[in-house]
Design a protein around this motif. Structure first.
Motif, PDB file in Angstrom:
ATOM      1  N   LEU A  41      -1.899   3.818   6.301  1.00 24.74           N
ATOM      2  CA  LEU A  41      -1.147   3.374   5.129  1.00 24.74           C
ATOM      3  C   LEU A  41       0.246   2.918   5.537  1.00 24.74           C
ATOM      4  CD1 LEU A  41      -0.830   3.076   2.054  1.00 24.74           C
ATOM      5  CD2 LEU A  41      -0.092   5.476   1.983  1.00 24.74           C
ATOM      6  N   ALA A  42       0.895   3.684   6.409  1.00 23.12           N
ATOM      7  CA  ALA A  42       2.231   3.327   6.891  1.00 23.12           C
ATOM      8  C   ALA A  42       2.201   2.011   7.673  1.00 23.12           C
ATOM      9  CB  ALA A  42       2.790   4.447   7.757  1.00 23.12           C
ATOM     10  N   LEU A  43       1.178   1.855   8.521  1.00 23.79           N
ATOM     11  CA  LEU A  43       1.051   0.610   9.288  1.00 23.79           C
ATOM     12  C   LEU A  43       0.796  -0.582   8.367  1.00 23.79           C
ATOM     13  CD1 LEU A  43      -1.104   1.837  12.323  1.00 23.79           C
ATOM     14  CD2 LEU A  43       1.317   1.194  12.354  1.00 23.79           C
ATOM     15  N   GLY A  44       0.003  -0.361   7.311  1.00 27.98           N
ATOM     16  CA  GLY A  44      -0.262  -1.423   6.350  1.00 27.98           C
ATOM     17  C   GLY A  44       0.996  -1.851   5.616  1.00 27.98           C
ATOM     18  N   ILE A  45       1.791  -0.870   5.195  1.00 32.44           N
ATOM     19  CA  ILE A  45       3.054  -1.171   4.506  1.00 32.44           C
ATOM     20  C   ILE A  45       3.999  -1.926   5.438  1.00 32.44           C
ATOM     21  CG2 ILE A  45       5.116  -0.137   3.483  1.00 32.44           C
ATOM     22  CD1 ILE A  45       3.298   2.121   2.461  1.00 32.44           C
ATOM     23  N   LEU A  46       4.048  -1.494   6.709  1.00 31.26           N
ATOM     24  CA  LEU A  46       4.900  -2.158   7.698  1.00 31.26           C
ATOM     25  C   LEU A  46       4.465  -3.612   7.909  1.00 31.26           C
ATOM     26  CD1 LEU A  46       7.176  -1.993   9.830  1.00 31.26           C
ATOM     27  CD2 LEU A  46       5.439  -1.201  11.468  1.00 31.26           C
ATOM     28  N   ARG A  47       3.138  -3.824   8.022  1.00 26.56           N
ATOM     29  CA  ARG A  47       2.624  -5.186   8.219  1.00 26.56           C
ATOM     30  C   ARG A  47       2.974  -6.065   7.016  1.00 26.56           C
ATOM     31  NH1 ARG A  47       2.053  -9.693   9.041  1.00 26.56           N
ATOM     32  NH2 ARG A  47       0.159 -10.873   9.463  1.00 26.56           N
ATOM     33  N   GLN A  97       5.502  -5.684   4.886  1.00 22.95           N
ATOM     34  CA  GLN A  97       6.947  -5.936   4.840  1.00 22.95           C
ATOM     35  C   GLN A  97       7.363  -6.977   5.869  1.00 22.95           C
ATOM     36  OE1 GLN A  97       9.087  -4.859   2.614  1.00 22.95           O
ATOM     37  NE2 GLN A  97       7.494  -3.717   1.528  1.00 22.95           N
ATOM     38  N   ILE A  98       6.742  -6.941   7.051  1.00 14.92           N
ATOM     39  CA  ILE A  98       7.053  -7.935   8.085  1.00 14.92           C
ATOM     40  C   ILE A  98       6.627  -9.329   7.613  1.00 14.92           C
ATOM     41  CG2 ILE A  98       6.450  -8.740  10.405  1.00 14.92           C
ATOM     42  CD1 ILE A  98       6.256  -5.792  11.235  1.00 14.92           C
ATOM     43  N   ALA A  99       5.410  -9.421   7.050  1.00 20.48           N
ATOM     44  CA  ALA A  99       4.924 -10.714   6.559  1.00 20.48           C
ATOM     45  C   ALA A  99       5.786 -11.229   5.414  1.00 20.48           C
ATOM     46  CB  ALA A  99       3.464 -10.578   6.109  1.00 20.48           C
ATOM     47  N   LEU A 100       6.194 -10.322   4.512  1.00 19.51           N
ATOM     48  CA  LEU A 100       7.027 -10.722   3.384  1.00 19.51           C
ATOM     49  C   LEU A 100       8.395 -11.211   3.856  1.00 19.51           C
ATOM     50  CD1 LEU A 100       7.305 -10.854   0.302  1.00 19.51           C
ATOM     51  CD2 LEU A 100       8.170  -8.504   0.352  1.00 19.51           C
ATOM     52  N   LYS A 101       8.962 -10.514   4.841  1.00 21.10           N
ATOM     53  CA  LYS A 101      10.265 -10.912   5.379  1.00 21.10           C
ATOM     54  C   LYS A 101      10.177 -12.286   6.043  1.00 21.10           C
ATOM     55  CE  LYS A 101      13.942  -9.404   8.511  1.00 21.10           C
ATOM     56  NZ  LYS A 101      14.374  -8.363   9.487  1.00 21.10           N
ATOM     57  N   ASN A 102       9.101 -12.520   6.825  1.00 22.16           N
ATOM     58  CA  ASN A 102       8.929 -13.814   7.486  1.00 22.16           C
ATOM     59  C   ASN A 102       8.750 -14.929   6.467  1.00 22.16           C
ATOM     60  OD1 ASN A 102       9.089 -12.625  10.008  1.00 22.16           O
ATOM     61  ND2 ASN A 102       6.871 -12.409  10.242  1.00 22.16           N
ATOM     62  N   PHE A 103       8.037 -14.645   5.388  1.00 19.17           N
ATOM     63  CA  PHE A 103       7.797 -15.644   4.351  1.00 19.17           C
ATOM     64  C   PHE A 103       9.092 -15.978   3.611  1.00 19.17           C
ATOM     65  CE2 PHE A 103       6.596 -17.027   0.093  1.00 19.17           C
ATOM     66  CZ  PHE A 103       5.616 -17.969   0.361  1.00 19.17           C
ATOM     67  N   GLU A 104       9.827 -14.943   3.213  1.00 15.22           N
ATOM     68  CA  GLU A 104      11.057 -15.146   2.442  1.00 15.22           C
ATOM     69  C   GLU A 104      12.163 -15.761   3.279  1.00 15.22           C
ATOM     70  OE1 GLU A 104      11.408 -14.869  -0.690  1.00 15.22           O
ATOM     71  OE2 GLU A 104       9.464 -13.977  -1.139  1.00 15.22           O
ATOM     72  N   ASN A 105      12.142 -15.527   4.593  1.00 18.36           N
ATOM     73  CA  ASN A 105      13.208 -16.035   5.467  1.00 18.36           C
ATOM     74  C   ASN A 105      12.804 -17.303   6.213  1.00 18.36           C
ATOM     75  OD1 ASN A 105      14.871 -13.878   4.741  1.00 18.36           O
ATOM     76  ND2 ASN A 105      14.158 -12.592   6.430  1.00 18.36           N
ATOM     77  N   ASN A 131      -3.759 -11.545   6.766  1.00 24.16           N
ATOM     78  CA  ASN A 131      -3.000 -11.985   5.592  1.00 24.16           C
ATOM     79  C   ASN A 131      -2.815 -10.807   4.642  1.00 24.16           C
ATOM     80  OD1 ASN A 131      -1.850 -13.217   3.382  1.00 24.16           O
ATOM     81  ND2 ASN A 131      -3.441 -14.749   3.104  1.00 24.16           N
ATOM     82  N   PRO A 132      -1.736 -10.047   4.788  1.00 25.37           N
ATOM     83  CA  PRO A 132      -1.540  -8.845   3.969  1.00 25.37           C
ATOM     84  C   PRO A 132      -1.292  -9.130   2.486  1.00 25.37           C
ATOM     85  CG  PRO A 132       0.405  -9.288   5.297  1.00 25.37           C
ATOM     86  CD  PRO A 132      -0.655 -10.235   5.761  1.00 25.37           C
TER      87      PRO A 132
END
Length: 459
Positions: free
Chosen positions: A20-26, A28-36, A293-294
């Motif tokens: 679950l922690a790894l999924g949340i991390l993945r 957040q990383i994808a969301l950050k890359n998308f937003e930035n 694709n999270p």
């Protein structure tokens, strides 16, 4: 024994927390890359900009416009070319027509996708990697940029268009639009009125290439092939081959690919006699898709329904088969199995459907009994006449009558039930109720699994 059971339970719980922690991390990383993403700096720009882009998906042709999914290669700002990566959804007029692989020069304003009341269009597009939208910009075609693999895909789309043309020439709406959705995965010509009718009568799923759709098709193919004398192993490989040819024909739609992978794993579990363990394979497949694709888990209802439909079939099919014992088994078409899978999938997907669409169909069990068994015959007759019609229009027209008859029966039935009073009820639920429902359903499914294991040990 109790000590080792508790130790194993703690280990499983710890692993679940880690994943679950790894999924949340993945995520957040994808969301950050998308937003930035660098392209974001040019969205909602004060002036129109010029972009060089390529059409990377089959154009979505609507009644009055066309949506083009383009991959941006370069932006021209103040006469300076800036290499760029990112996708945009471009809405333009019906003409001139653009095709997959076209390289375009587009001048217009990139905008942030809007958020409507009750529907987050921005998140909906995010799952496909689309950062921005453009409305009716200036477009000019520069060239057609197609590699080897893209050329194969372009041929597939061309063949699909020929099938679509044959369907439209021989059938009129709503029969033509429903058949195109069933065999081509093309729902764009289904009118708003008929979408509402399909929803209210609980049979909208027949027009979507979903997990339940593919699983029902694979089950029918397996039953038919075994019935005419093929060994189970031969039937398995032939069924898998037919399914992937079907996915290839409809253009590798992501929802269809997910459904085919899940259905293939389910069939593999049946072939090796380990259906009780198939939920692990399905979960593993879903996990692989989410690693890639999270955003699918939160933003793609199709992914949720595909996964839950098959999980429902795995856990609840044996129960429904017992309840439906009064239905005789047929050598070629196992109606009991078809209905059992339909009801099993609907139980597991019901909360998600209510949460997203806000109502539940009360007439759904009856309409599914009357319609779902006809789905394979509609697909078979539809494929036959549309394929023949490409080469011989007169014979295609003649062969279209069986399919027309079946589709007319379905449309008349849907229209008749739609006008019944109180065929559906409006129902709004929060995500907390969804969580509670699936916790209870998960416990129920676990108890059934344990009960089945005890019966096996007693034998």
């Amino acid at each position: 024994g109790l000590f080792f059971f508790k130790k194993r339970l703690i280990l499983v719980f710890a692993l679940c927390l880690i994943f679950l922690a790894l999924g949340i991390l993945r995520y957040q990383i994808a969301l950050k890359n998308f937003e930035n993403a660098e392209l974001k700096n040019f969205v909602d720009f004060s002036k129109p900009i010029e972009i060089s882009a390529k059409v990377v998906k089959e154009p979505d042709v609507r009644e009055n416009n066309v949506n083009l999914t383009v991959k941006i290669k370069e932006l021209l700002v103040n006469n300076i070319g800036i290499p760029m990566e990112g996708k945009a959804l471009v809405t333009t007029g019906r003409y001139p027509e653009y095709q997959y692989g076209d390289k375009l020069k587009i001048i217009g304003s990139l905008k942030t996708p809007p958020v409507f009341e009750g529907f987050n269009y921005k998140d909906y597009l995010r799952k496909d990697g689309i950062l921005a939208v453009m409305s009716y910009p200036e477009i000019s075609r520069e060239s057609s940029e197609i590699g080897t693999l893209s050329a194969v895909y372009a041929k597939i789309l061309s063949f699909k268009n020929k099938l679509r043309e044959t369907i439209n020439q021989n059938l009129s709406p709503p029969q033509s639009s429903i058949l195109a959705a069933v065999i081509l995965g093309d729902k764009r010509n289904i009118s708003k009125e008929w979408k509402d009718k399909l929803n209210k009568t609980g049979v909208r799923h027949i027009t979507a290439v979903s997990g339940m759709h593919i699983v029902i098709l694979t089950s029918i193919l397996m039953s038919f092939l075994i019935g005419i004398g093929f060994w189970r192993g031969q039937a398995f490989y032939l069924t898998i081959g037919v399914i992937f040819l079907y996915i290839l024909m409809i253009g590798f739609q992501p929802s269809a690919v997910r459904a085919a992978i899940m259905a293939s794993l389910f069939l593999l579990a049946q072939k090796i006699g380990r259906v009780s363990s198939s939920q692990r394979a399905i979960t593993f497949a879903a996990a692989l898709m989410l690693i890639q694709n999270p955003f699918l888990l939160k933003d793609d209802v199709g992914f949720q329904l595909s996964f839950l439909a098959i999980m429902g079939i795995i856990y609840l099919l044996p129960i429904f088969q017992k309840w439906l014992k009064f239905i005789p088994e047929d050598k070629y078409l196992n109606l009991r199995n078809i209905l059992g899978m339909t009801f099993s999938a609907q139980v597991f997907t019901l909360p998600i459907l209510i949460y997203n669409f806000g109502y539940v169909s009360l007439i759904s069990p009856l309409t599914n009994i009357l319609i779902v068994p006809l789905l394979p015959f509609i697909m078979i007759t539809g494929f036959i006449f549309s394929l023949v019609g490409i080469f011989w229009s007169s014979l295609g027209w003649l062969l279209s009558f069986p399919c027309w008859f079946l589709l007319t029966y379905i449309t008349k039935l849907i229209d008749w039930f739609y006008h019944f009073p109180s065929i559906s009820i409006q129902l709004k639920i929060s995500w907390q109720w969804i969580l509670i429902f699936y916790l209870v359903l998960g416990y129920f499914a676990w108890r059934l699994t344990q009960k089945a294991k005890l019966k096996f040990l007693e034998l």
